[in-house]
Write a protein that holds these residues in place. Structure first.
Motif, mmCIF file in Angstrom:
data_model
loop_
_atom_site.group_PDB
_atom_site.id
_atom_site.type_symbol
_atom_site.label_atom_id
_atom_site.label_comp_id
_atom_site.label_asym_id
_atom_site.label_seq_id
_atom_site.Cartn_x
_atom_site.Cartn_y
_atom_site.Cartn_z
ATOM 1 N N ARG A 113 0.845 -1.186 0.000
ATOM 2 C CA ARG A 113 0.000 0.000 0.000
ATOM 3 C C ARG A 113 0.887 1.245 0.000
ATOM 4 O O ARG A 113 2.035 1.198 0.442
ATOM 5 N N ALA A 114 0.325 2.346 -0.475
ATOM 6 C CA ALA A 114 1.127 3.559 -0.584
ATOM 7 C C ALA A 114 0.260 4.793 -0.368
ATOM 8 O O ALA A 114 -0.957 4.768 -0.586
ATOM 9 N N SER A 115 0.905 5.849 0.055
ATOM 10 C CA SER A 115 0.228 7.137 0.234
ATOM 11 C C SER A 115 1.236 8.257 0.029
ATOM 12 O O SER A 115 2.430 8.093 0.275
ATOM 13 N N VAL A 116 0.747 9.410 -0.418
ATOM 14 C CA VAL A 116 1.571 10.606 -0.494
ATOM 15 C C VAL A 116 1.583 11.263 0.884
ATOM 16 O O VAL A 116 0.568 11.265 1.593
ATOM 17 N N TYR A 117 2.720 11.841 1.263
ATOM 18 C CA TYR A 117 2.817 12.506 2.558
ATOM 19 C C TYR A 117 3.692 13.742 2.442
ATOM 20 O O TYR A 117 4.486 13.894 1.507
ATOM 21 N N VAL A 118 3.549 14.641 3.407
ATOM 22 C CA VAL A 118 4.503 15.727 3.621
ATOM 23 C C VAL A 118 4.830 15.767 5.104
ATOM 24 O O VAL A 118 4.045 15.313 5.951
ATOM 25 N N LEU A 119 6.000 16.318 5.423
ATOM 26 C CA LEU A 119 6.441 16.437 6.809
ATOM 27 C C LEU A 119 6.630 17.903 7.153
ATOM 28 O O LEU A 119 7.351 18.629 6.456
ATOM 29 N N ASP A 120 5.977 18.351 8.225
ATOM 30 C CA ASP A 120 6.162 19.699 8.753
ATOM 31 C C ASP A 120 7.284 19.650 9.780
ATOM 32 O O ASP A 120 7.143 19.025 10.833
ATOM 33 N N SER A 121 8.399 20.326 9.479
ATOM 34 C CA SER A 121 9.546 20.245 10.389
ATOM 35 C C SER A 121 9.321 21.038 11.671
ATOM 36 O O SER A 121 9.946 20.752 12.691
ATOM 37 N N ASN A 122 8.438 22.041 11.662
ATOM 38 C CA ASN A 122 8.225 22.830 12.873
ATOM 39 C C ASN A 122 7.479 22.052 13.947
ATOM 40 O O ASN A 122 7.796 22.150 15.138
ATOM 41 N N SER A 123 6.482 21.280 13.543
ATOM 42 C CA SER A 123 5.707 20.503 14.514
ATOM 43 C C SER A 123 6.110 19.036 14.567
ATOM 44 O O SER A 123 5.783 18.334 15.527
ATOM 45 N N GLY A 124 6.815 18.575 13.528
ATOM 46 C CA GLY A 124 7.121 17.157 13.420
ATOM 47 C C GLY A 124 5.954 16.344 12.887
ATOM 48 O O GLY A 124 6.046 15.116 12.787
ATOM 49 N N GLU A 125 4.854 17.009 12.519
ATOM 50 C CA GLU A 125 3.663 16.305 12.064
ATOM 51 C C GLU A 125 3.851 15.777 10.648
ATOM 52 O O GLU A 125 4.337 16.480 9.763
ATOM 53 N N LEU A 126 3.444 14.544 10.458
ATOM 54 C CA LEU A 126 3.449 13.915 9.143
ATOM 55 C C LEU A 126 2.015 13.929 8.625
ATOM 56 O O LEU A 126 1.116 13.357 9.244
ATOM 57 N N ILE A 127 1.782 14.609 7.521
ATOM 58 C CA ILE A 127 0.444 14.760 6.950
ATOM 59 C C ILE A 127 0.347 13.824 5.754
ATOM 60 O O ILE A 127 1.162 13.890 4.828
ATOM 61 N N GLU A 128 -0.657 12.952 5.778
ATOM 62 C CA GLU A 128 -0.698 11.844 4.831
ATOM 63 C C GLU A 128 -2.005 11.847 4.052
ATOM 64 O O GLU A 128 -3.074 12.157 4.580
ATOM 65 N N GLY A 129 -1.906 11.497 2.771
ATOM 66 C CA GLY A 129 -3.087 11.330 1.944
ATOM 67 C C GLY A 129 -3.689 9.949 2.107
ATOM 68 O O GLY A 129 -3.295 9.167 2.985
ATOM 69 N N ASP A 130 -4.643 9.620 1.256
ATOM 70 C CA ASP A 130 -5.309 8.318 1.328
ATOM 71 C C ASP A 130 -4.309 7.188 1.107
ATOM 72 O O ASP A 130 -3.460 7.255 0.208
ATOM 73 N N VAL A 131 -4.435 6.156 1.933
ATOM 74 C CA VAL A 131 -3.598 4.964 1.782
ATOM 75 C C VAL A 131 -4.279 4.026 0.792
ATOM 76 O O VAL A 131 -5.442 3.641 0.983
#
Length: 715
Positions: A470-488
């Protein structure tokens, strides 16, 4: 120059790949020579024996003047057209170089040729006088810089040494004179000739054909060629001849062009048409190694093509990434295939030709930002575990599968992380000091991806190897450390489209964008997958919260406000705000130079002085707009064209110690300024308007100002 354009040779079908190879050769040479820059032959021989590959393993190689100059000076054509004048090329220097930090060696006026020329330009001495012997004297004007920044002018004129030399001579004359210009013309002409010639002696002859027959550069070249013909096998004997007859002790200044050019010619002749041999010989000779090996690398890269450059030895450690240190932070994160496409696009434009069908979308910017179509290209993608740890993963350009075109990025990991985590494969969209081994040429960065934009790609896998993937697109916010992910999404043999629309965010800094691969419950096998057509779209919708930013400390004398680069002045964070002060002028910038129509809002808190500005559509240090709280209670909309001029103004009572929240709206050529819902100024710029650019802040005339709550939203 128009007549010469019409005589440009027909561009070869493999032109883009040859440009890629030549530019890779340049970057390889810089990285190879940098650790031993300034060393003498004896020290190199005693320390390393025989050189045969990189001598340092950099975490990431930081910026370098040898690559800064070519990529940013070439933008004179974008900013001023194919017939850009020498004076306009001088303005290009001022636009992209920060004031006395980054970009060049700032060795002092009268010591560093580039520093001298830059201050001449800043003082109103236009090019070519800024670099001339008449202005600066032979010792300053004939140092090496005239040829180290010049390779791209050969790359845009394939098969046309005369045209390459004409452009090179104009750009070199911004900072150099005499032999300093001739060296630039020689190198550019050799590179242009290498596209159509296969004999090195003829390539060098083409280079010499564009410079005067009675200059010192020509005397040196003829002597080295004559020695090679007499003794064609022993390069070390040839170097002893060069050192004895054209050594540093024979010429004035810190790094004169003649000794180093002798080493370049020697290396090309004794290299026997081998990329490895030519670069190794050049680096072994010593002196200004990064500059010399880089020029040799460009000539040899064009000559031998990608097949002649060993991938694992030379290309893999670079991974298609190039760091720069211009004043525009988003432009400092470069990937080498994009550089090659940009250079080749100018070459086709100059020749009046259209790119062939198979590369037209890449060169025309219609292909995905990361298309992987150039052989072996990786576009600086890398891999970590989902939790951010190291992983055994091989990333490579592949012609096995493709969603569009012929190639894609292949990812192979023998095992997934223990505990069920996934594998991140990503492009780094923001860099900081801890990503590098050193602070070479003082780079600074702004992200190349922002909240509000969309990330998309296509992925597939080999189901006979990877089951239940399975795969998903993601981005990482370096200020909060939050990983924001699209649909898997479950993926298989056919390419599946994935995307993520990054939500509007305040206080974020997007550091990574990529794909997470993970196994479904019951899945098995290693990871074997492909990524293609990875790109960004849409416009920004984000705010900068300075309480979440930090001072990025490279060393005691190199500190950057995160996400910002600065032209001049003192810039630091204080109590969750951005503090700026200056003696004469100070400016700092953030955002992407590709932002177009947007609103920009900021809270301005003037403290001292009479100039407190917010800049928009910033295209560099001498190309932007600004709305300024100015003396005598005025609000002025200004345009920077190597100096600010007022477009319109209005009364706006303000005072030091107050707080003012202003919004600028830029739509096409129409500009407007608001205080809340109240329109203060509106202006249509019909005189060569700037239609896109980043944002920034500015203070002039000894002012000091605080800035907070910066927000950008594309219309």
């Amino acid at each position: 120059m128009q007549n010469e354009k019409s005589r440009t040779a027909q561009i070869q079908c493999d032109y883009l790949e040859r440009v890629y190879a030549g530019w890779l050769g340049k970057i390889i040479g810089v990285r190879y020579g940098a650790p031993i820059e300034g060393w003498m032959y004896e020290r190199i021989r005693k320390t390393y024996g025989k050189l045969d590959g990189y001598v340092s393993a950099y975490k990431t190689f930081a910026a370098d003047d040898d690559t800064n100059g070519p990529m940013f000076f070439l933008r004179a054509i974008d900013d001023y057209g194919l017939d850009a004048t020498v004076e306009q090329m001088g303005l290009t220097w001022l636009n992209y170089a920060p004031y006395e930090h980054g970009f060049y060696w700032w060795g002092g006026y009268g010591k560093s040729t580039e520093h001298t020329a830059y201050l001449n330009l800043r003082s109103g001495i236009p090019a070519p006088r800024s670099g001339s012997v008449e202005q600066n004297g032979e010792e300053v004007a004939e140092q090496i810089g005239g040829q180290i920044f010049i390779d791209v002018w050969g790359l845009i004129a394939p098969g046309n040494p005369k045209l390459a030399a004409e452009y090179a001579g104009k750009m070199a004359s911004v900072s150099h004179g005499g032999n300093g210009i001739y060296g630039g013309q020689f190198i550019a002409a050799c590179i242009a000739a290498a596209f159509t010639q296969t004999n090195m002696e003829k390539i060098i002859a083409a280079g010499l054909s564009v410079i005067p027959g009675d200059c010192e550069y020509r005397r040196m070249a003829d002597a080295v060629i004559a020695f090679w013909k007499k003794s064609p096998c022993d390069w070390e004997e040839a170097f002893r001849y060069v050192r004895d007859n054209f050594g540093y002790d024979k010429y004035p200044g810190n790094c004169h062009i003649i000794p180093n050019s002798a080493v370049i010619i020697l290396s090309l002749l004794y290299g026997s048409d081998s990329f490895d041999n030519a670069l190794n010989i050049c680096n072994m000779c010593g002196w200004d190694t990064d500059c010399n090996v880089a020029n040799v690398g460009t000539v040899m890269g064009v000559l031998v093509g990608l097949d002649g450059i060993d991938y694992n030895r030379w290309r893999a450690p670079i991974n298609d990434f190039l760091a720069a240190s211009s004043v525009m932070g988003s432009m400092n994160i470069m990937d080498i295939p994009a550089n090659a496409a940009y250079i080749a696009g100018l070459g086709y434009k100059l020749a009046g030709e259209k790119p062939p069908k198979e590369t037209a979308d890449i060169i025309g910017g219609k292909a995905a930002r990361f298309h992987f179509e150039l052989p072996g290209s990786t576009h600086a993608f890398m891999a970590l575990t989902q939790s951010g740890g190291e992983i055994d993963c091989r990333i490579s350009g592949s012609d096995e599968r493709a969603a569009t075109g012929k190639r894609s990025l292949k990812i192979v990991a023998p095992r997934f992380p223990r505990g069920g985590g996934g594998v991140r494969v990503f492009h780094r969209t923001y860099y900081e000091s801890n990503d590098f081994s050193d602070s070479r040429y003082d780079p600074g960065y702004s992200p190349i991806l922002y909240p509000g934009q969309t990330v998309s790609c296509r992925v597939c896998c080999d189901t006979s190897v990877s089951q239940g993937l399975r795969a998903s697109v993601y981005v990482l916010d370096s200020n909060s450390g939050e990983l924001i992910e699209g649909d898997v999404t479950e993926i298989g043999e056919g390419f599946t489209a994935l995307s993520l629309s990054i939500p509007p965010m305040d206080g974020a800094c997007i550091r990574q964008a990529g794909v997470i691969f993970r196994q479904a419950a019951g899945g098995s096998g290693p990871l074997c997958a492909w990524i293609d057509d990875f790109g960004f779209s849409g416009g920004p919708d984000y705010g900068i919260d300075f309480s979440k930013e930090h001072m990025d400390v490279w060393h005691n004398l190199h500190k950057e406000v995160s996400q910002f680069t600065w032209l001049k002045g003192i810039w630091y964070l204080e109590g969750g705000i951005l503090n700026g002060s200056c003696a004469d002028f100070g400016e700092a910038y953030t955002g992407d130079v590709n932002f177009r129509d947007y609103s920009f809002t900021a809270t301005i808190k003037p403290k001292l002085g009479q100039w407190h500005g917010m800049n928009f559509r910033v295209q560099g240090a001498v190309r932007s707009y600004a709305v300024v709280l100015a003396g005598d209670g005025k609000l002025i909309l200004m345009k920077n064209e190597n100096g600010y001029r007022a477009l319109c103004r209005t009364n706006y009572p303000w005072e030091n110690g107050g707080s003012y929240r202003l919004t600028v709206q830029a739509r096409g050529d129409e500009l407007a300024v608001f205080d809340g819902d109240r329109e203060l100024l509106r202006y249509i710029d019909a005189d060569s308007p700037y239609l896109g650019g980043a944002i920034g802040v500015s203070i002039h005339d000894g002012s000091r100002c605080h800035y907070a709550d910066l927000r950008v939203k594309q219309f």
